[in-house]
Write an enzyme that holds these catalytic residues in place. Structure first.
Site, PDB file in Angstrom:
ATOM      1  N   ASN A   2      44.041  53.614  48.738  1.00  0.00           N
ATOM      2  CA  ASN A   2      44.511  52.264  48.382  1.00  0.00           C
ATOM      3  C   ASN A   2      45.043  51.477  49.571  1.00  0.00           C
ATOM      4  O   ASN A   2      44.805  50.273  49.673  1.00  0.00           O
ATOM      5  CB  ASN A   2      45.532  52.336  47.239  1.00  0.00           C
ATOM      6  CG  ASN A   2      46.790  53.052  47.626  1.00  0.00           C
ATOM      7  OD1 ASN A   2      46.773  53.973  48.444  1.00  0.00           O
ATOM      8  ND2 ASN A   2      47.901  52.642  47.055  1.00  0.00           N
ATOM      9  N   SER A   4      40.806  59.511  52.727  1.00  0.00           N
ATOM     10  CA  SER A   4      40.113  59.565  51.438  1.00  0.00           C
ATOM     11  C   SER A   4      38.599  59.514  51.678  1.00  0.00           C
ATOM     12  O   SER A   4      38.131  58.846  52.598  1.00  0.00           O
ATOM     13  CB  SER A   4      40.545  58.366  50.602  1.00  0.00           C
ATOM     14  OG  SER A   4      39.609  58.150  49.580  1.00  0.00           O
ATOM     15  N   ALA A  37      48.824  64.481  39.890  1.00  0.00           N
ATOM     16  CA  ALA A  37      48.060  65.705  39.585  1.00  0.00           C
ATOM     17  C   ALA A  37      47.657  66.407  40.881  1.00  0.00           C
ATOM     18  O   ALA A  37      47.829  67.635  41.011  1.00  0.00           O
ATOM     19  CB  ALA A  37      46.820  65.349  38.765  1.00  0.00           C
ATOM     20  N   THR A  38      47.159  65.646  41.861  1.00  0.00           N
ATOM     21  CA  THR A  38      46.756  66.292  43.124  1.00  0.00           C
ATOM     22  C   THR A  38      47.994  66.788  43.869  1.00  0.00           C
ATOM     23  O   THR A  38      47.957  67.860  44.493  1.00  0.00           O
ATOM     24  CB  THR A  38      45.941  65.327  44.008  1.00  0.00           C
ATOM     25  OG1 THR A  38      44.953  64.695  43.207  1.00  0.00           O
ATOM     26  CG2 THR A  38      45.243  66.050  45.132  1.00  0.00           C
ATOM     27  N   GLU A  67      54.229  62.017  48.490  1.00  0.00           N
ATOM     28  CA  GLU A  67      54.403  60.618  48.043  1.00  0.00           C
ATOM     29  C   GLU A  67      53.405  60.409  46.920  1.00  0.00           C
ATOM     30  O   GLU A  67      52.209  60.255  47.171  1.00  0.00           O
ATOM     31  CB  GLU A  67      54.102  59.647  49.188  1.00  0.00           C
ATOM     32  CG  GLU A  67      54.952  59.831  50.433  1.00  0.00           C
ATOM     33  CD  GLU A  67      56.388  59.360  50.253  1.00  0.00           C
ATOM     34  OE1 GLU A  67      56.729  58.833  49.187  1.00  0.00           O
ATOM     35  OE2 GLU A  67      57.165  59.557  51.199  1.00  0.00           O
ATOM     36  N   GLY A  89      52.532  59.127  42.567  1.00  0.00           N
ATOM     37  CA  GLY A  89      52.390  57.886  41.808  1.00  0.00           C
ATOM     38  C   GLY A  89      53.731  57.253  41.473  1.00  0.00           C
ATOM     39  O   GLY A  89      54.793  57.843  41.679  1.00  0.00           O
ATOM     40  N   CYS A 140      51.214  51.927  45.096  1.00  0.00           N
ATOM     41  CA  CYS A 140      52.090  52.897  44.427  1.00  0.00           C
ATOM     42  C   CYS A 140      53.346  52.217  43.900  1.00  0.00           C
ATOM     43  O   CYS A 140      53.815  52.529  42.813  1.00  0.00           O
ATOM     44  CB  CYS A 140      52.426  54.035  45.370  1.00  0.00           C
ATOM     45  SG  CYS A 140      53.051  53.455  46.952  1.00  0.00           S
ATOM     46  N   GLU A 183      51.256  55.549  34.575  1.00  0.00           N
ATOM     47  CA  GLU A 183      50.923  54.551  35.600  1.00  0.00           C
ATOM     48  C   GLU A 183      49.550  53.916  35.319  1.00  0.00           C
ATOM     49  O   GLU A 183      48.576  54.631  35.103  1.00  0.00           O
ATOM     50  CB  GLU A 183      50.888  55.277  36.955  1.00  0.00           C
ATOM     51  CG  GLU A 183      50.416  54.446  38.122  1.00  0.00           C
ATOM     52  CD  GLU A 183      50.261  55.290  39.410  1.00  0.00           C
ATOM     53  OE1 GLU A 183      49.748  56.428  39.338  1.00  0.00           O
ATOM     54  OE2 GLU A 183      50.647  54.783  40.475  1.00  0.00           O
ATOM     55  N   GLY A 243      57.465  62.508  43.559  1.00  0.00           N
ATOM     56  CA  GLY A 243      57.380  63.359  44.743  1.00  0.00           C
ATOM     57  C   GLY A 243      58.700  63.613  45.411  1.00  0.00           C
ATOM     58  O   GLY A 243      59.759  63.312  44.870  1.00  0.00           O
ATOM     59  N   GLU A 288      59.557  59.119  54.055  1.00  0.00           N
ATOM     60  CA  GLU A 288      58.892  58.685  55.274  1.00  0.00           C
ATOM     61  C   GLU A 288      59.667  57.493  55.821  1.00  0.00           C
ATOM     62  O   GLU A 288      60.464  56.870  55.120  1.00  0.00           O
ATOM     63  CB  GLU A 288      57.453  58.282  54.967  1.00  0.00           C
ATOM     64  CG  GLU A 288      56.765  59.383  54.170  1.00  0.00           C
ATOM     65  CD  GLU A 288      55.294  59.527  54.425  1.00  0.00           C
ATOM     66  OE1 GLU A 288      54.950  60.027  55.510  1.00  0.00           O
ATOM     67  OE2 GLU A 288      54.513  59.180  53.548  1.00  0.00           O
TER      68      GLU A 288
HETATM   69  P1  NAD Z   1      44.170  61.389  44.961  1.00  0.00           P
HETATM   70  O1  NAD Z   1      45.296  62.292  44.604  1.00  0.00           O
HETATM   71  O2  NAD Z   1      42.933  61.472  44.182  1.00  0.00           O
HETATM   72  O3  NAD Z   1      43.728  61.614  46.493  1.00  0.00           O
HETATM   73  C1  NAD Z   1      44.628  61.476  47.577  1.00  0.00           C
HETATM   74  C2  NAD Z   1      44.080  62.256  48.770  1.00  0.00           C
HETATM   75  O4  NAD Z   1      44.139  63.666  48.459  1.00  0.00           O
HETATM   76  C3  NAD Z   1      42.611  61.968  49.106  1.00  0.00           C
HETATM   77  O5  NAD Z   1      42.440  62.003  50.514  1.00  0.00           O
HETATM   78  C4  NAD Z   1      41.894  63.142  48.448  1.00  0.00           C
HETATM   79  O6  NAD Z   1      40.641  63.416  49.025  1.00  0.00           O
HETATM   80  C5  NAD Z   1      42.877  64.275  48.704  1.00  0.00           C
HETATM   81  N1  NAD Z   1      42.747  65.428  47.804  1.00  0.00           N
HETATM   82  C6  NAD Z   1      42.147  65.491  46.573  1.00  0.00           C
HETATM   83  N2  NAD Z   1      42.215  66.761  46.092  1.00  0.00           N
HETATM   84  C7  NAD Z   1      42.891  67.499  47.020  1.00  0.00           C
HETATM   85  C8  NAD Z   1      43.292  68.871  47.079  1.00  0.00           C
HETATM   86  N3  NAD Z   1      43.037  69.731  46.107  1.00  0.00           N
HETATM   87  N4  NAD Z   1      43.990  69.269  48.164  1.00  0.00           N
HETATM   88  C9  NAD Z   1      44.305  68.410  49.157  1.00  0.00           C
HETATM   89  N5  NAD Z   1      43.920  67.113  49.165  1.00  0.00           N
HETATM   90  C10 NAD Z   1      43.241  66.661  48.101  1.00  0.00           C
HETATM   91  O7  NAD Z   1      44.808  59.926  44.954  1.00  0.00           O
HETATM   92  P2  NAD Z   1      44.068  58.526  45.140  1.00  0.00           P
HETATM   93  O8  NAD Z   1      43.299  58.262  43.889  1.00  0.00           O
HETATM   94  O9  NAD Z   1      43.369  58.515  46.465  1.00  0.00           O
HETATM   95  O10 NAD Z   1      45.322  57.520  45.235  1.00  0.00           O
HETATM   96  C11 NAD Z   1      45.896  56.886  44.130  1.00  0.00           C
HETATM   97  C12 NAD Z   1      47.215  57.527  43.757  1.00  0.00           C
HETATM   98  O11 NAD Z   1      48.049  57.605  44.921  1.00  0.00           O
HETATM   99  C13 NAD Z   1      48.006  56.719  42.747  1.00  0.00           C
HETATM  100  O12 NAD Z   1      48.572  57.577  41.796  1.00  0.00           O
HETATM  101  C14 NAD Z   1      49.111  56.078  43.579  1.00  0.00           C
HETATM  102  O13 NAD Z   1      50.271  55.732  42.866  1.00  0.00           O
HETATM  103  C15 NAD Z   1      49.352  57.129  44.599  1.00  0.00           C
HETATM  104  N6  NAD Z   1      49.955  56.552  45.792  1.00  0.00           N
HETATM  105  C16 NAD Z   1      51.243  56.883  46.100  1.00  0.00           C
HETATM  106  C17 NAD Z   1      51.856  56.333  47.222  1.00  0.00           C
HETATM  107  C18 NAD Z   1      53.272  56.682  47.607  1.00  0.00           C
HETATM  108  O14 NAD Z   1      53.639  56.412  48.742  1.00  0.00           O
HETATM  109  N7  NAD Z   1      54.059  57.264  46.734  1.00  0.00           N
HETATM  110  C19 NAD Z   1      51.139  55.433  48.021  1.00  0.00           C
HETATM  111  C20 NAD Z   1      49.825  55.127  47.675  1.00  0.00           C
HETATM  112  C21 NAD Z   1      49.245  55.707  46.558  1.00  0.00           C
END
Ligand code: NAD
Length: 469
Positions: free
Chosen positions: A146, A171, A225-226, A244, A246, A278, A373, A446, A450
């Site tokens: 994002n 990503s 979830a991840t 960090e 959702g 986020c 979310e 989380g 940072e």
């Molecule tokens: P995602 O969890 O699908 O992926 C995030 C990253 O993790 C990607 O690079 C992905 O390839 C990697 N990943 C996936 N499976 C993995 C595994 N098993 N082990 C290690 N890495 C793995 O998230 P997304 O769809 O890319 O992002 C959207 C989410 O991120 C939303 O829920 C949003 O709220 C959250 N977000 C949080 C913050 C924050 O600072 N708190 C900032 C931005 C986005």
């Protein structure tokens, strides 16, 4: 584009590639290598060999290099922003903001490089106490789609300022800007082996980063979830993590708020980056006595938003991925179908190529209907009778990333900042995260922080030394 390891572009040992799509057109713009566990292992060897030399660079020289890195990003801002809009979908001015913000992050960490130090005291009975701060070695940086540039900057900038080497995994759907920034950083003096980017899927490359025993800290931004899967995989190695995750931020508008400022703040904080932030204002809680006026004014502003390709004169681009758009559309359909909210405007996909969804305003929303979310351009308005009720609703989800209170009354502001359970609370602002402000969540959002000065404890280890006298 290739991966970036040891200062050079390389292919994956798999020889396979993954397409990267333009969210506004649905067409393929590039391919990236489908990295493997072996690619991560090779990058770790390079990082291991390079990190001790980076550790020996003086803080002043490290600061000079990070300043130069920030300037280089600034010089290339237009090209980087074009790349970001093409792969991520956000309007070009927002992409430019993100790139300039990323430059500022490196300049911020440059300014902090000389302050990464421990503590000292005389302990009269025993001698001198010195606490020194040592880099961890190699840090893993896992980035979502994002805001890929700035989130990479938060993590890599902090790790590098502390003397660590970095293995970054962007990503799979928005890797190009991160790859290009890494190349620029290396061209300004960050040693090649100290900053490496391995591309590929989360299940393979991300998991290999988390499970590699030589990577001592992983900073992960992504979904809850991840994040849970990452924490489970890292647990056997007792690895340091920053998670960090959702958010489901409440944006509370008190009866005495400047309603025009609150409407403008809510529209910006909800629809920026097509709602895919986020800390977006994901639940708008409005005092019942001004709810009708708020909705009328918000509708007028939302209907002015122009949706389209980020390279045109638009206020909002497409969602990043077709699945993301479908998830948002289903969430809205479910709320309306269950009688838990009414569509005031929007609520539709655009019948054109690309992942477009109209900015959507929902009124009369039941709090439980938006407990999860919604990561897209949907503004649910919930009305409340008392501040206590608003705070209960705001705190009534497992998330705890950000929240805001809009009021002119100091007592209301004080009560809300005290009682809202989230890592960040804004008063008459939302979404703004300057690097000076420590950032992170509580609960399902989380742990770890940072930015600010908190990054020092995340990216270094302290060593306590007692010198007897
Ligand atoms: P995602 O969890 O699908 O992926 C995030 C990253 O993790 C990607 O690079 C992905 O390839 C990697 N990943 C996936 N499976 C993995 C595994 N098993 N082990 C290690 N890495 C793995 O998230 P997304 O769809 O890319 O992002 C959207 C989410 O991120 C939303 O829920 C949003 O709220 C959250 N977000 C949080 C913050 C924050 O600072 N708190 C900032 C931005 C986005």
């Amino acid at each position: 584009m290739q991966m970036f390891v040891g200062g050079t572009e390389i292919e994956s040992v798999s020889g396979e590639t993954i397409p990267v799509m333009n969210p506004a057109t649905g067409s393929v713009i590039e391919t990236i290598p489908a990295g493997t566990v072996a690619d991560v292992a090779a990058a770790v060897e390079v990082a291991k060999a390079s990190q001790p030399k980076w550790d020996c660079v003086s803080p002043a020289d490290r600061a000079r290099i990070l300043i130069a890195a920030g300037s280089r990003i600034r010089q290339e801002a237009t090209g980087l922003a074009r790349l970001l809009t093409t792969e991520q979908g956000k309007p070009f001015p927002e992409a430019k903001d993100e790139i300039l913000g990323t430059a500022h992050i490196f300049e911020y960490y440059a300014s902090m490089a000389g302050s990464i130090r421990g503590d000292a005291a005389v302990l009269p009975k025993y001698g001198y106490m010195n606490v020194i701060r040592k880099p961890l070695g190699i840090c893993g940086v896992i980035v979502p789609w994002n805001m890929p540039a700035i989130i990479f900057g938060w993590k890599a900038g902090a790790a590098l300022a502390c003397g660590n080497a970095v293995i970054a995994k962007p990503s799979v759907t928005a890797p190009l800007t991160v790859l290009r920034i890494a190349e620029l950083l290396v061209s300004t003096g960050i040693p090649g082996g100290v900053l490496n980017v391995v591309t590929g899927t989360g299940g393979t490359v991300g998991d290999a980063v988390v499970c590699c025993p030589d990577i001592r800290h992983v900073s992960f931004t992504g979904s809850v979830a991840t994040g849970r899967a990452v924490a489970l995989a890292a647990a056997p190695m007792l690895k340091k993590l920053t998670l960090e995750l959702g958010g489901n931020d409440a944006f509370i508008v008190a009866a005495d708020a400047d309603i025009d400022a609150a409407v403008a703040g809510a529209v910006r904080s909800r629809f920026y980056n097509c709602g895919q932030v986020c800390t977006a204002a994901k639940r708008i809680l409005v005092d019942a006595c001004i709810a009708d006026a708020f909705i009328r004014k918000a509708q007028a502003e939302i209907e002015k938003l122009v949706v389209g390709n980020g390279f045109e004169k638009v206020d909002m681009g497409p969602l990043h991925h077709p699945d993301q758009r479908d998830a948002v559309a289903s969430a809205v359909d479910r709320i309306v179908h269950d009688g838990c909210g009414k569509i005031v405007c929007g609520g539709k996909k655009l019948e054109s190529p690309g992942n477009f969804y109209l900015p959507t305003l929902l009124s009369d929303v039941a709090p439980d209907a938006v407990a999860e979310e919604i990561f897209g351009p949907v503004m649910p308005v919930i009305s409340y009778e008392t501040l206590d009720e608003a705070i209960d609703i705001a705190n009534g989800t497992p998330y705890g990333l950000g929240a805001s209170i809009w009021t002119k009354d100091m007592k209301t502001a004080y009560t809300a900042t005290e009682q809202l359970c989230s890592g960040v609370v804004w008063v008459n602002k939302h979404l703004i995260l300057p690097p000076e402000l420590p950032f992170g969540g509580i609960g399902d959002s989380g742990y770890g922080r940072e930015n600010g000065t908190d990054f020092i404890s995340a990216y270094t280890e302290s060593k306590s030394i007692l010198i007897g006298i």
